[in-house]
Scaffold this active site. Structure first.
Site, PDB file in Angstrom:
ATOM      1  N   ASN A   1     -22.586  70.815  78.470  1.00 38.13           N
ATOM      2  CA  ASN A   1     -23.553  70.435  77.439  1.00 38.13           C
ATOM      3  C   ASN A   1     -23.377  71.421  76.281  1.00 38.13           C
ATOM      4  OD1 ASN A   1     -25.750  68.716  76.560  1.00 38.13           O
ATOM      5  ND2 ASN A   1     -27.089  70.474  76.785  1.00 38.13           N
TER       6      ASN A   1
ATOM      7  N   ARG B   1     -13.361  62.973  69.713  1.00 43.02           N
ATOM      8  CA  ARG B   1     -14.061  64.176  70.208  1.00 43.02           C
ATOM      9  C   ARG B   1     -13.735  64.302  71.695  1.00 43.02           C
ATOM     10  NH1 ARG B   1     -20.115  65.367  68.597  1.00 43.02           N
ATOM     11  NH2 ARG B   1     -19.419  67.471  69.141  1.00 43.02           N
TER      12      ARG B   1
ATOM     13  N   ARG C   1     -23.646  61.527  66.717  1.00 41.28           N
ATOM     14  CA  ARG C   1     -23.264  62.522  67.727  1.00 41.28           C
ATOM     15  C   ARG C   1     -24.179  62.323  68.930  1.00 41.28           C
ATOM     16  NH1 ARG C   1     -27.797  63.974  68.116  1.00 41.28           N
ATOM     17  NH2 ARG C   1     -27.093  65.680  69.423  1.00 41.28           N
ATOM     18  N   GLY C   2     -23.916  63.095  69.981  1.00 42.81           N
ATOM     19  CA  GLY C   2     -24.653  62.866  71.221  1.00 42.81           C
ATOM     20  C   GLY C   2     -23.848  61.887  72.070  1.00 42.81           C
TER      21      GLY C   2
ATOM     22  N   GLN D   1     -28.765  71.336  65.878  1.00 45.52           N
ATOM     23  CA  GLN D   1     -29.250  69.999  66.279  1.00 45.52           C
ATOM     24  C   GLN D   1     -30.691  70.058  66.771  1.00 45.52           C
ATOM     25  OE1 GLN D   1     -26.243  71.218  67.081  1.00 45.52           O
ATOM     26  NE2 GLN D   1     -24.733  69.629  67.454  1.00 45.52           N
TER      27      GLN D   1
ATOM     28  N   ASP E   1     -22.961  66.201  78.228  1.00 43.36           N
ATOM     29  CA  ASP E   1     -21.833  65.490  77.617  1.00 43.36           C
ATOM     30  C   ASP E   1     -20.841  65.028  78.670  1.00 43.36           C
ATOM     31  OD1 ASP E   1     -22.886  67.395  75.376  1.00 43.36           O
ATOM     32  OD2 ASP E   1     -21.852  65.698  74.449  1.00 43.36           O
TER      33      ASP E   1
HETATM   34  O1  MRU Z   1     -22.111  68.125  69.452  1.00 44.00           O
HETATM   35  P1  MRU Z   1     -23.183  67.122  69.764  1.00 44.00           P
HETATM   36  O2  MRU Z   1     -24.343  67.186  68.831  1.00 44.00           O
HETATM   37  O3  MRU Z   1     -22.625  65.732  69.920  1.00 44.00           O
HETATM   38  O4  MRU Z   1     -23.722  67.571  71.197  1.00 44.00           O
HETATM   39  C1  MRU Z   1     -24.762  66.871  71.794  1.00 44.00           C
HETATM   40  C2  MRU Z   1     -25.177  67.428  73.091  1.00 44.00           C
HETATM   41  O5  MRU Z   1     -24.683  68.419  73.564  1.00 44.00           O
HETATM   42  C3  MRU Z   1     -26.214  66.639  73.853  1.00 44.00           C
HETATM   43  O6  MRU Z   1     -27.033  67.492  74.590  1.00 44.00           O
HETATM   44  C4  MRU Z   1     -25.497  65.689  74.813  1.00 44.00           C
HETATM   45  O7  MRU Z   1     -24.587  64.889  74.115  1.00 44.00           O
HETATM   46  C5  MRU Z   1     -26.425  64.825  75.552  1.00 44.00           C
HETATM   47  S1  MRU Z   1     -27.040  63.541  74.526  1.00 44.00           S
HETATM   48  C6  MRU Z   1     -28.099  62.564  75.362  1.00 44.00           C
END
Ligand code: MRU
Length: 387
Positions: free
Chosen positions: A274, A110, A70-71, A223, A264
């Site tokens: 985000n 996603r 993820r991320g 997270q 994101d």
């Molecule tokens: O749902 P996730 O864990 O994928 O969300 C991640 C985030 O919101 C992060 O802050 C974002 O992807 C930036 S990662 C460098």
């Protein structure tokens, strides 16, 4: 009532336990011997550090939907490898049609992080009918490796630019620890190396500038509490996990000097999507005149969108992520129901922080105002005739 989920969580891929957690600083790599892509299974952190193999397009897609990875940047790189795996395993009759299907399947895994569509589209563009299937597979592999290296470079640059902000505050505070608040995990685990929001923190720590990080736990998937706390701990960076509602209180009491979060998807006007809860931190930061920075590679900018609130698709995930929490008990991972049975829950994955609440964007090319003008100054090649 404790619902045992334990280590018997369905394991779809080949798996091994990694004993040295920080041995490889990268979060994804190609294992040539096994002919598969390997990554860390983030669903088990911080309790277990497992390496998982991704051998097919479908496994790449599942890794993204199930949040094994993820991320935003890491999702993009995983999808690029997914495109390679789809080409490598092609046995059909119409290569470009099937690769288009593969691209669409990956893109639908996603919806919010724009890195995904960016990587898949860029990968698709390296395919050419002039080349054989094997050659195209080779080109896709090279693209995935290039994207991975590029994301690492972007993180390093973001780190260097963000470090200057931390240095300035440190000087003003006469070397007292700089207090940084972050939300979710925009760390190494969300990228390939170093992270985005965490990159300046890693570099400050390396430069022996005293810092302390307030880590929002980031409900519902935690997270922050699970991943950011784990990686900062591994790096020896002082940090404290706080419940999501605590940031405003800390800011009112002068306990936060700087907020740095990831993104994101950021629109050309500088609105930032985000992890859910980011917007509330930005409001509290603005009310307390605390600088609120967003660290992001340009692969997280959506050059086609302007108004984040109305235009960015917000992922809604399974309500079980809200009603059930995971924890460690007797060395086993268990699930705990947190709310009355049959109670309805809502699980919006992201929110949008309007550009007016963002002090600046820390990108691989420098720091800019969170506005169309600011972004285009750093990325002039994206200007259109209207600009
Ligand atoms: O749902 P996730 O864990 O994928 O969300 C991640 C985030 O919101 C992060 O802050 C974002 O992807 C930036 S990662 C460098």
């Amino acid at each position: 009532m404790v619902l045992i989920r334990s280590i018997l969580l369905i394991l779809i891929f080949e798996l091994e336990i990694n004993s040295s957690s920080m041995g490889n600083p990268q979060t994804i790599w190609y294992n040539a011997e096994k002919k598969l892509v390997e990554t860390m299974d983030q669903r088990y952190l911080p309790f277990q550090n497992r390496i998982v193999g991704i051998a097919t397009l479908d496994e790449a897609r599942t890794a993204i939907t199930d949040m094994i990875v993820r991320g935003a940047p890491l999702i993009g790189v995983t999808a690029a490898y997914g495109m390679y795996l789809a080409a490598r395993d092609f046995y059909g009759t119409n290569f470009s049609v099937e690769m288009k299907e593969a691209a669409d399947r990956l893109k639908s895994s996603r919806p919010t992080a724009v890195n995904l569509a960016f990587a898949v589209d860029e990968a698709f563009s390296v395919i050419s009918e002039e080349h054989s299937v094997a050659e195209n597979a080779g080109r896709l592999f090279e693209y995935a490796e290039m994207l991975k290296d590029r994301e690492i470079d972007f993180s390093k640059n973001i780190g260097h630019f963000g470090l200057e902000l931390i240095k300035e505050i440190s000087i003003k505070k006469n070397g007292e620890p700089v207090q940084i608040l972050t939300h979710c995990n925009a760390g190494r685990l969300a990228t390939v190396e170093l992270g985005t929001a965490t990159a300046p923190m890693y570099l400050a720590h390396e430069a022996k500038i005293p810092i302390h990080v307030w880590v929002d736990e980031t409900r519902p998937r935690n997270q922050g509490a699970r991943l950011t706390a784990w990686e900062l701990g591994e790096a020896g960076i002082p940090h404290t996990v706080i419940p999501d509602n605590t940031g405003g209180h800390l800011m009112q009491h002068g306990m936060v000097d700087l907020v740095i979060v990831g993104s994101d998807r950021t629109t050309l006007n500088g609105d930032v999507a985000n992890k859910i809860g980011t917007y509330l931190k930005a409001l509290a930061a603005a009310d307390n005149r605390i600088p609120f920075y967003v660290a992001l590679p340009s692969t997280s900018i959506d050059w086609d969108l302007n108004d984040g609130v109305t235009e960015i698709p917000i992922e809604q995930r399974d309500g079980r992520e809200v009603s059930v929490m995971e924890g460690l008990h007797d060395n086993q991972i268990h699930e705990f129901r947190m709310i009355p049975e049959k109670t309805r829950v809502a699980n919006y994955g992201f929110d949008v922080t309007p550009a007016r609440l963002v002090t600046g964007l820390i990108t691989e090319r420098g720091i800019c105002k969170s506005s169309r003008e600011g972004i285009l100054k750093l990325f002039p090649e994206k200007k259109t005739i209207d600009d």
